[in-house]
Design an enzyme around this catalytic site. Sequence first.
Site, PDB file in Angstrom:
ATOM      1  CG  ASP A 130      -4.808  -5.836   2.594  1.00 25.47           C
ATOM      2  OD1 ASP A 130      -5.336  -6.949   2.809  1.00 25.47           O
ATOM      3  OD2 ASP A 130      -4.864  -5.260   1.493  1.00 25.47           O
ATOM      4  CG  HIS A 156      -4.416  -0.696   0.094  1.00 27.10           C
ATOM      5  ND1 HIS A 156      -4.463  -0.526   1.450  1.00 27.10           N
ATOM      6  CD2 HIS A 156      -4.411  -2.037  -0.104  1.00 27.10           C
ATOM      7  CE1 HIS A 156      -4.476  -1.699   2.053  1.00 27.10           C
ATOM      8  NE2 HIS A 156      -4.443  -2.626   1.115  1.00 27.10           N
ATOM      9  CB  SER A 208      -0.982  -0.034   1.173  1.00 27.30           C
ATOM     10  OG  SER A 208      -0.324  -0.034   2.422  1.00 27.30           O
TER      11      SER A 208
END
Length: 534
Positions: A141, A48, A21
Amino acid sequence: MPASSPHPASAAPPILAIGASAGGLAAYRGFLEALPAEVEFAAVLVQHLDPDHHSLLAELLAPHTSLVVHTAADGMRVEAGHLYIIPPGAALAVRGGMLSLSAPAERHGARLPFDFLLRSLAQGPAPERAMAVVLSGSGEDGKEGALALRTRGGFVLAQDPAEADFDGMPRAVIAAGAVDAVLPVAAMAEALLRRLREAPQPAEDDLTPIVALLRERTGQDFTPYKPGTLMRRVERRMALVGCATRAAYTARLREDPAEQTQLVKDLLIHVTSFFRDPEVFEVLAARAIPDLVAAHAPARPLRVWVVACSTGEEAWSLAMLFQEAIAADGRGIQLQIFASDKDADAVAQARQALYPASIAGEVSAERLKAFFVPEENGFCITTALRSQVVFSVQDAITDPPFSRIDFVSCRNLLIYLRPESQARVIGLFRFALRPGGLLLLGAAETIAEAAGFEVAAAGERLWRRTGPAPLPPPGLLARAADGVRPAPRPAAAHREAGWPSCAGASSCSTTPPPASSWMWRGAASMRWARSSGT
C-alpha cells in the site's frame, strides 16, 4: 498549541501524508516526536484499521506531538499545524483543501487506503506542494500512489527498511523508484523542513544547458517536455545532491555520469499498473474493443500500438482484452500489438513479462489463470499472449510511427509535453491510424476539434480518426538525415527483440512460437512486420 497557520482559509497549506500498517505505531511516535513544535504543513495519517472496531489511534498519538490531533471527518478543512487521522472503515482523500471521506469500494482485505490518499494529492491542484512519508508496514500500500505523487512533483520519503519493524511498504516504494530519499525516522523531519524551505529560482529558469548536456551525453532529448515538468525534477536532484544553484548543478552534471543517469531516470516518467483506471478498461472491454473486433475484416491483422508503454502493464492489459474479444468473436482474427517507450530499461523490463505476486490485486483471478503462469516470486505472462506483443525502444515524438494501426493507446504522455509537441504527436497518431481507428488518451488529455478526430467516448477519453488519409507530418521521413536528432542510442537499444523472456523463470519459455516470424523493414520505416508482408 502551534501558531496559527500562515495560509489563508482560501489556500490550503502544504499537505504531508503519513502511511503505515503493521509496526506503524512506534514509527508514528518516533516521527511525530522529531517534528518541531510549529510546522507550516497539515498532516494526514492513514493506518490500516479494523473497520468493525473503534480506533484509539488519535488518543495514542496525541501525547507525542504538539500538532492538534483530530479524527478526520468529511468536509473538515485542513489547517497547518493539525494532524488528521483516518477513522475505521473509510477511504480518506484531500480535495479542494478539505477532507473527503467515502465508503471503500474494495473488500476489506484488498483495500489500499494510503494509495487512495496519495492519488488524491497527485490529482489535486498543487501536487508539487504535497509530501509523503512511508513507514513500517506489510504489503505494498502506497507504492502506486507515491509513484503518482512523485511524478507530479511531490516529495516522498521512505523509512529505512533495516529500521522498520515490517519492511514491505518501504521496500515496495523504493523498488518502484517512487522515493526521493530513504531515511531513518529520526532524520525525516529535517528533510521535510528542508523541502519546504527550498526557494524558487526565477532567475535560473533556463534549462537549455542541462537539456543539451543530457542530449549530448545520454542521447535522450527532453526539449519537447514542458519546462515545469523538467524544473521540478531538476530541483529535486539539486536538493538531493546538495547543489544550491542551477549553475553548480550543471557543473556537477557535466562531470558526473552517474548523476546524468539518475536525472534521466527521474525525467523518464513511469506511472503504470495493470488495468489502471478500471472504469476506462470496463468501457473498453464492454463496448469499444468488441465493436472494433466485430467490424474488423478477418483477412488482415488487427494492429494495436501502445505508446509510452513503460514496463508493459498497459500493453498486457490491452492484449488480454483484445484476446478475449477475438475469442468471443470466433473468426480467428490475428492480433499484432506494438508497445514502445523511449526508456530502454523500462522496455527491457516489459520484455521480461515477469511481475510480482501483488498484481493479484489488479488482475482478476480469471485473467490470472488464463494469461499468466505462476512463478516462485510472482506471475509470468503466458507464451501465447507474449507471441502477440512486440516491445521496442522508440521516441514517440522524433521517431517515425507504426502504420496501419487500428487502436492507439497513449495515456498520460501528452500532459508532460509542450503544446507544439502535443500537436506533432497527435498528427503522428492520425497518420498511423486507419480510418475509423481509435485513440485512447489519459484522463487529463484532450484533442483540438480540428485535429481530425471525433469523440467516441468522452468520459474515457476515447477518440476516432476521421477524414481523408493525412499526409505524413513534416520531417517524418527525412528526420534521420537532418542532422538534428539526438546522439544515437546503443545498438542494443534499437534492436527490437520481439520475444520477452522471464529471467530465471522456468515456466516462461523464451523461444517464440514458430508461426510468428518477424523481420526488420529498415530504419526509415521504424516498424516490425510479419514476414508475410502484412
